[in-house]
Design a protein around this motif. Structure first.
Motif, PDB file in Angstrom:
ATOM      1  N   PRO A 121     -28.631  -7.679  24.162  1.00  0.00           N
ATOM      2  CA  PRO A 121     -29.442  -6.467  23.344  1.00  0.00           C
ATOM      3  C   PRO A 121     -30.825  -6.332  23.978  1.00  0.00           C
ATOM      4  N   VAL A 122     -31.545  -7.351  24.579  1.00  0.00           N
ATOM      5  CA  VAL A 122     -32.722  -7.076  25.205  1.00  0.00           C
ATOM      6  C   VAL A 122     -32.597  -6.421  26.488  1.00  0.00           C
ATOM      7  N   ARG A 123     -31.628  -6.777  27.282  1.00  0.00           N
ATOM      8  CA  ARG A 123     -31.528  -6.216  28.642  1.00  0.00           C
ATOM      9  C   ARG A 123     -30.835  -4.641  28.529  1.00  0.00           C
ATOM     10  N   ALA A 124     -30.017  -4.545  27.312  1.00  0.00           N
ATOM     11  CA  ALA A 124     -29.494  -3.062  27.205  1.00  0.00           C
ATOM     12  C   ALA A 124     -30.776  -2.130  26.780  1.00  0.00           C
ATOM     13  N   TYR A 125     -31.590  -2.565  25.774  1.00  0.00           N
ATOM     14  CA  TYR A 125     -32.751  -1.745  25.398  1.00  0.00           C
ATOM     15  C   TYR A 125     -33.700  -1.679  26.541  1.00  0.00           C
ATOM     16  N   HIS A 126     -34.041  -2.537  27.245  1.00  0.00           N
ATOM     17  CA  HIS A 126     -34.951  -2.551  28.435  1.00  0.00           C
ATOM     18  C   HIS A 126     -34.501  -1.616  29.388  1.00  0.00           C
ATOM     19  N   LYS A 127     -33.085  -1.481  29.748  1.00  0.00           N
ATOM     20  CA  LYS A 127     -32.745  -0.233  30.538  1.00  0.00           C
ATOM     21  C   LYS A 127     -32.805   1.177  30.039  1.00  0.00           C
ATOM     22  N   LEU A 128     -32.843   1.101  28.674  1.00  0.00           N
ATOM     23  CA  LEU A 128     -33.074   2.384  28.058  1.00  0.00           C
ATOM     24  C   LEU A 128     -34.507   2.814  28.151  1.00  0.00           C
ATOM     25  N   LEU A 129     -35.404   2.001  27.899  1.00  0.00           N
ATOM     26  CA  LEU A 129     -36.744   2.149  28.107  1.00  0.00           C
ATOM     27  C   LEU A 129     -37.357   2.504  29.613  1.00  0.00           C
ATOM     28  N   VAL A 130     -36.625   1.793  30.589  1.00  0.00           N
ATOM     29  CA  VAL A 130     -37.125   2.299  32.102  1.00  0.00           C
ATOM     30  C   VAL A 130     -36.301   3.510  32.107  1.00  0.00           C
ATOM     31  N   TRP A 131     -35.235   3.990  31.706  1.00  0.00           N
ATOM     32  CA  TRP A 131     -34.521   5.078  31.986  1.00  0.00           C
ATOM     33  C   TRP A 131     -35.410   6.175  31.359  1.00  0.00           C
ATOM     34  N   ASP A 132     -35.995   5.951  30.193  1.00  0.00           N
ATOM     35  CA  ASP A 132     -36.762   7.018  29.234  1.00  0.00           C
ATOM     36  C   ASP A 132     -38.248   7.157  30.300  1.00  0.00           C
ATOM     37  N   ILE A 133     -38.725   5.906  30.763  1.00  0.00           N
ATOM     38  CA  ILE A 133     -40.091   6.068  31.300  1.00  0.00           C
ATOM     39  C   ILE A 133     -39.902   6.983  32.813  1.00  0.00           C
ATOM     40  N   MET A 134     -38.637   6.662  33.446  1.00  0.00           N
ATOM     41  CA  MET A 134     -38.633   7.306  34.682  1.00  0.00           C
ATOM     42  C   MET A 134     -38.212   8.944  34.783  1.00  0.00           C
ATOM     43  N   LYS A 135     -37.229   8.956  33.790  1.00  0.00           N
ATOM     44  CA  LYS A 135     -36.700  10.253  33.882  1.00  0.00           C
ATOM     45  C   LYS A 135     -37.147  11.243  32.626  1.00  0.00           C
ATOM     46  N   LYS A 136     -37.606  10.722  31.563  1.00  0.00           N
ATOM     47  CA  LYS A 136     -38.626  11.526  30.560  1.00  0.00           C
ATOM     48  C   LYS A 136     -37.438  12.576  30.158  1.00  0.00           C
ATOM     49  N   PRO A 137     -36.417  11.986  29.820  1.00  0.00           N
ATOM     50  CA  PRO A 137     -35.555  13.110  29.033  1.00  0.00           C
ATOM     51  C   PRO A 137     -35.861  13.687  27.814  1.00  0.00           C
ATOM     52  N   MET A 138     -35.481  14.769  27.409  1.00  0.00           N
ATOM     53  CA  MET A 138     -35.995  15.526  26.208  1.00  0.00           C
ATOM     54  C   MET A 138     -35.587  14.922  25.256  1.00  0.00           C
ATOM     55  N   VAL A 139     -34.193  14.175  25.052  1.00  0.00           N
ATOM     56  CA  VAL A 139     -33.704  13.801  23.903  1.00  0.00           C
ATOM     57  C   VAL A 139     -34.706  12.491  23.264  1.00  0.00           C
ATOM     58  N   THR A 140     -34.908  11.708  24.327  1.00  0.00           N
ATOM     59  CA  THR A 140     -35.907  10.392  23.927  1.00  0.00           C
ATOM     60  C   THR A 140     -37.249  10.978  23.688  1.00  0.00           C
ATOM     61  N   ARG A 141     -37.863  12.099  24.491  1.00  0.00           N
ATOM     62  CA  ARG A 141     -39.160  12.493  24.142  1.00  0.00           C
ATOM     63  C   ARG A 141     -39.139  13.130  22.668  1.00  0.00           C
ATOM     64  N   LEU A 142     -38.428  13.668  22.272  1.00  0.00           N
ATOM     65  CA  LEU A 142     -38.225  14.236  20.860  1.00  0.00           C
ATOM     66  C   LEU A 142     -37.956  13.025  19.895  1.00  0.00           C
ATOM     67  N   ALA A 143     -37.248  12.374  20.497  1.00  0.00           N
ATOM     68  CA  ALA A 143     -36.950  11.123  19.358  1.00  0.00           C
ATOM     69  C   ALA A 143     -38.350  10.267  19.009  1.00  0.00           C
ATOM     70  N   GLU A 144     -39.088  10.101  20.026  1.00  0.00           N
ATOM     71  CA  GLU A 144     -40.080   9.430  20.041  1.00  0.00           C
ATOM     72  C   GLU A 144     -41.293  10.087  19.115  1.00  0.00           C
ATOM     73  N   GLN A 145     -41.326  11.316  19.505  1.00  0.00           N
ATOM     74  CA  GLN A 145     -42.381  12.186  18.787  1.00  0.00           C
ATOM     75  C   GLN A 145     -42.009  12.115  17.542  1.00  0.00           C
ATOM     76  N   ALA A 146     -40.796  12.129  17.000  1.00  0.00           N
ATOM     77  CA  ALA A 146     -40.429  12.189  15.470  1.00  0.00           C
ATOM     78  C   ALA A 146     -40.783  10.732  15.006  1.00  0.00           C
ATOM     79  N   LEU A 147     -40.310   9.739  15.617  1.00  0.00           N
ATOM     80  CA  LEU A 147     -40.539   8.379  15.168  1.00  0.00           C
ATOM     81  C   LEU A 147     -41.863   7.628  15.177  1.00  0.00           C
ATOM     82  N   ASN A 148     -42.941   8.389  16.079  1.00  0.00           N
ATOM     83  CA  ASN A 148     -44.167   7.745  16.309  1.00  0.00           C
ATOM     84  C   ASN A 148     -44.944   7.702  14.881  1.00  0.00           C
TER      85      ASN A 148
END
Length: 253
Positions: free
Chosen positions: A195-222
């Motif tokens: 679970p840690v490795r899988a979630y870390h991959k998600l975070l790296v993908w988010d930081i590198m690609k900055k996809p709209m889906v995660t940007r909107l999700a984080e904005q809503a969840l902050n």
């Protein structure tokens, strides 16, 4: 990954900036890119040497505009080696939760900040941090680890006591809270858990690609589970001294 939001914390080219407890230098690098005269200070000599190398690489690559400067140096947050009113801007990000004398650090920051200057303070947010502490003693019971959890009102109160005038707050990094909960649940140093490795991959993908889906999700969840609490404040100008009241005697002469 920046915790300070520079749209809420404006930085002008030529501003003299202190990144106090700079760590790996992420905020110092951004200030340098924006044309500031940056001093990155930390007590960890190894990290400071790495920050200095990155400053040099950025200069060579032309990442900083003309007039920008950058210095990395070791120092003590409770005894800053700068004269009074030396900086236009001070940033202290994810540092105060480590320091027993947090009021002393605030006093030093206020001392070196110019009247009218701006300060940004970020600390782990109370709710997500409490979950980490509940899941793992190892998370915070280590040398140099977190020694306190701030409630927002507590931090803002200490900033006001130090002579600062807060003007804005927000939360950041909601997507990072579950990652640290997983780390605490499976072992802070256990990076092999699936679970840690899988979630870390998600975070790296988010930081590198900055996809709209995660940007909107984080904005809503902050506002709900943002990992960091961020506060912005100014150092007020001193009020001018009132003229001495006239007794009338001088006027009669």
């Amino acid at each position: 990954m920046l915790t300070v939001d520079f749209s809420r914390f404006p930085l002008a080219p030529g501003d003299r900036v202190l990144d106090l407890g700079c760590g790996a230098g992420r905020h110092a690098f951004e200030c340098y890119r924006r044309g500031a005269q940056v001093v990155a200070l930390d007590q960890n000599g190894e990290e400071i040497r790495e920050v200095a190398k990155w400053f040099a690489a950025m200069k060579e690559a032309g990442e900083a505009p003309e007039g920008a400067t950058a210095t990395a140096m070791e120092g003590d947050a409770l005894n800053l080696p700068f004269p009074d009113e030396s900086f236009d801007v001070v940033i202290i990000s994810e540092v105060m939760e480590h320091i027993p004398d947090d009021k002393g650090v605030l006093a030093e920051m206020v001392r070196v900040l110019k009247p009218g200057g701006r300060i940004a303070v970020t600390v782990p947010r109370y709710g997500p941090e409490k979950v980490c502490w509940a899941l793992s003693d190892e998370y915070h019971e280590v040398e140099g680890g977190h020694i306190r959890i701030y409630k927002a009102d507590e931090l803002l109160g200490k900033m006001k006591e130090a002579g600062l005038k807060p003007y804005g707050t927000h939360h950041a990094h909601a997507l990072h809270s579950p990652y640290w909960w997983l780390k605490c649940a499976f072992g802070v140093d256990n990076d092999k858990a699936l679970p840690v490795r899988a979630y870390h991959k998600l975070l790296v993908w988010d930081i590198m690609k900055k996809p709209m889906v995660t940007r909107l999700a984080e904005q809503a969840l902050n506002p709900i589970v943002g990992k960091s609490f961020v506060a912005y404040a100014t150092k007020p100008h001193l009020a001018p001294l009132a003229p001495a009241a006239s007794t009338g005697k001088a006027d009669a002469k």
